[in-house]
Write a protein that holds these residues in place. Structure first.
Motif, mmCIF file in Angstrom:
data_model
loop_
_atom_site.group_PDB
_atom_site.id
_atom_site.type_symbol
_atom_site.label_atom_id
_atom_site.label_comp_id
_atom_site.label_asym_id
_atom_site.label_seq_id
_atom_site.Cartn_x
_atom_site.Cartn_y
_atom_site.Cartn_z
ATOM 1 N N UNK A 1 54.154 21.501 0.261
ATOM 2 C CA UNK A 1 53.476 21.973 -0.809
ATOM 3 C C UNK A 1 52.290 21.405 -2.309
ATOM 4 N N UNK A 2 53.828 21.448 -2.566
ATOM 5 C CA UNK A 2 53.762 20.831 -4.032
ATOM 6 C C UNK A 2 53.533 19.318 -3.999
ATOM 7 N N UNK A 3 53.740 18.592 -3.012
ATOM 8 C CA UNK A 3 53.521 17.119 -2.806
ATOM 9 C C UNK A 3 54.397 16.107 -3.748
ATOM 10 N N UNK A 4 55.399 16.915 -4.042
ATOM 11 C CA UNK A 4 56.816 16.392 -5.112
ATOM 12 C C UNK A 4 58.120 16.789 -4.692
ATOM 13 N N UNK A 5 59.647 15.994 -5.364
ATOM 14 C CA UNK A 5 60.512 16.628 -5.250
ATOM 15 C C UNK A 5 61.093 17.754 -6.032
ATOM 16 N N UNK A 6 61.240 18.618 -5.675
ATOM 17 C CA UNK A 6 62.584 20.032 -6.714
ATOM 18 C C UNK A 6 62.632 20.872 -5.896
ATOM 19 N N UNK A 7 63.279 21.825 -6.919
ATOM 20 C CA UNK A 7 64.196 22.945 -5.892
ATOM 21 C C UNK A 7 63.324 24.435 -6.580
ATOM 22 N N UNK A 8 63.791 25.373 -5.329
ATOM 23 C CA UNK A 8 62.666 26.677 -4.948
ATOM 24 C C UNK A 8 63.846 27.568 -6.276
ATOM 25 N N UNK A 9 62.882 28.336 -6.958
ATOM 26 C CA UNK A 9 64.105 29.524 -7.290
ATOM 27 C C UNK A 9 63.031 30.585 -7.248
ATOM 28 N N UNK A 10 63.070 31.621 -6.691
ATOM 29 C CA UNK A 10 63.133 33.173 -7.345
ATOM 30 C C UNK A 10 63.633 33.630 -8.639
ATOM 31 N N UNK A 11 62.545 34.201 -8.771
ATOM 32 C CA UNK A 11 62.897 35.249 -10.010
ATOM 33 C C UNK A 11 62.633 36.661 -10.351
ATOM 34 N N UNK A 12 63.366 37.245 -10.810
ATOM 35 C CA UNK A 12 62.762 38.175 -11.295
ATOM 36 C C UNK A 12 62.529 38.815 -12.633
ATOM 37 N N UNK A 13 61.319 39.230 -13.260
ATOM 38 C CA UNK A 13 61.444 38.874 -14.353
ATOM 39 C C UNK A 13 60.535 40.716 -15.150
ATOM 40 N N UNK A 14 60.747 41.102 -16.210
ATOM 41 C CA UNK A 14 60.658 42.508 -16.517
ATOM 42 C C UNK A 14 58.445 42.685 -17.108
ATOM 43 N N UNK A 15 57.893 43.500 -16.998
ATOM 44 C CA UNK A 15 56.556 43.179 -17.785
ATOM 45 C C UNK A 15 56.332 42.587 -18.406
ATOM 46 N N UNK A 16 57.071 41.983 -19.446
ATOM 47 C CA UNK A 16 56.364 41.225 -20.466
ATOM 48 C C UNK A 16 57.241 40.121 -20.660
ATOM 49 N N UNK A 17 57.572 39.148 -18.909
ATOM 50 C CA UNK A 17 57.169 37.830 -18.920
ATOM 51 C C UNK A 17 59.728 37.684 -18.832
ATOM 52 N N UNK A 18 60.135 38.547 -19.722
ATOM 53 C CA UNK A 18 61.618 37.782 -20.142
ATOM 54 C C UNK A 18 62.102 37.908 -18.487
ATOM 55 N N UNK A 19 62.422 36.909 -17.877
ATOM 56 C CA UNK A 19 63.648 36.027 -16.985
ATOM 57 C C UNK A 19 64.656 37.447 -16.731
ATOM 58 N N UNK A 20 64.791 37.995 -15.879
ATOM 59 C CA UNK A 20 66.170 38.913 -16.029
ATOM 60 C C UNK A 20 67.042 37.968 -14.925
ATOM 61 N N UNK A 21 66.781 37.948 -13.588
ATOM 62 C CA UNK A 21 67.080 37.625 -12.926
ATOM 63 C C UNK A 21 66.919 35.868 -12.117
ATOM 64 N N UNK A 22 67.864 35.261 -11.418
ATOM 65 C CA UNK A 22 67.487 33.695 -10.740
ATOM 66 C C UNK A 22 68.250 33.500 -9.795
ATOM 67 N N UNK A 23 67.238 33.205 -8.914
ATOM 68 C CA UNK A 23 68.368 33.146 -7.430
ATOM 69 C C UNK A 23 68.717 31.482 -7.548
ATOM 70 N N UNK A 24 69.446 31.731 -6.105
ATOM 71 C CA UNK A 24 70.320 30.424 -6.097
ATOM 72 C C UNK A 24 69.175 29.089 -6.025
ATOM 73 N N UNK A 25 69.418 28.071 -5.713
ATOM 74 C CA UNK A 25 68.510 26.903 -5.520
ATOM 75 C C UNK A 25 68.716 26.581 -4.436
ATOM 76 N N UNK A 26 67.253 26.454 -3.310
ATOM 77 C CA UNK A 26 67.355 25.951 -2.437
ATOM 78 C C UNK A 26 66.554 25.113 -2.701
ATOM 79 N N UNK A 27 66.059 24.466 -1.239
ATOM 80 C CA UNK A 27 65.476 22.820 -1.426
ATOM 81 C C UNK A 27 64.455 23.098 -1.245
ATOM 82 N N UNK A 28 63.401 22.336 -2.010
ATOM 83 C CA UNK A 28 62.155 22.509 -2.276
ATOM 84 C C UNK A 28 61.107 22.607 -1.070
ATOM 85 N N UNK A 29 61.588 22.040 0.523
ATOM 86 C CA UNK A 29 60.976 22.363 1.372
ATOM 87 C C UNK A 29 61.151 24.064 2.353
ATOM 88 N N UNK A 30 61.995 25.514 1.328
ATOM 89 C CA UNK A 30 62.217 26.188 1.974
ATOM 90 C C UNK A 30 60.401 27.027 1.417
#
Length: 164
Positions: free
Chosen positions: A25-54
């Protein structure tokens, strides 16, 4: 809360280990992360890394996001990539916009609802932008487990900086 996923671009690994980290999708190497933030954009939680193809929705299902949010009594706004993640239409935990199809265009009310969801989700993109500003992430060339530890460790100084 706001839910979104991002590909943190990394350096290419050698041998067969580089293939899972390539995102078509991005035509690049990387790791996929999910994140939950509050309404101001402060990161509260980050998931475990998954390969970029996920995909984001598969990663969210693997992390059981909807179950955890339901247990905590919380809800989240997400983008169109998470349509179908929440399996309970009567009591949704994850609210997404509506997607138009070829034969069924969106009504004016549905378009307005999509605008409202997008407006609220803008803060989430700012949280990811702050995270990606860390220069060390551009030099990452490690497996997903170690990258997860690194990103979660970076959350500490980010949250300390925000709380000042």
């Amino acid at each position: 809360m706001l839910l979104d996923g991002t590909l943190v671009r990394t350096r290419r690994r050698t041998g067969n280990e580089n293939r899972p980290n390539y995102s078509g999708k991005h035509k690049a190497h990387g790791l996929l992360f999910l994140a939950l933030t509050d309404e101001r954009g402060n990161l509260l939680w980050i998931s475990a890394a998954k390969p970029g193809r996920s995909s984001e929705i598969t990663t969210a299902r693997h992390n059981k996001i909807t179950t955890r949010l339901r247990e905590a009594g919380l809800g989240a706004l997400a983008d169109l990539g998470f349509i179908g993640l929440d399996d309970d239409p009567d009591d949704p935990v994850i609210v997404t916009g509506r997607r138009a199809s070829r034969g069924d265009p969106l009504t004016a009310a549905q378009k307005e609802a999509n605008r409202l969801v997008s407006r609220e989700r803008a803060a989430n993109e700012h949280g990811f932008a702050d995270l990606k500003n860390w220069r060390i992430l551009t030099k990452v060339r490690m497996n997903a487990r170690h990258a997860t530890r690194l990103l979660r460790a970076l959350l500490v100084p980010m949250n300390a900086e925000v709380s000042r």
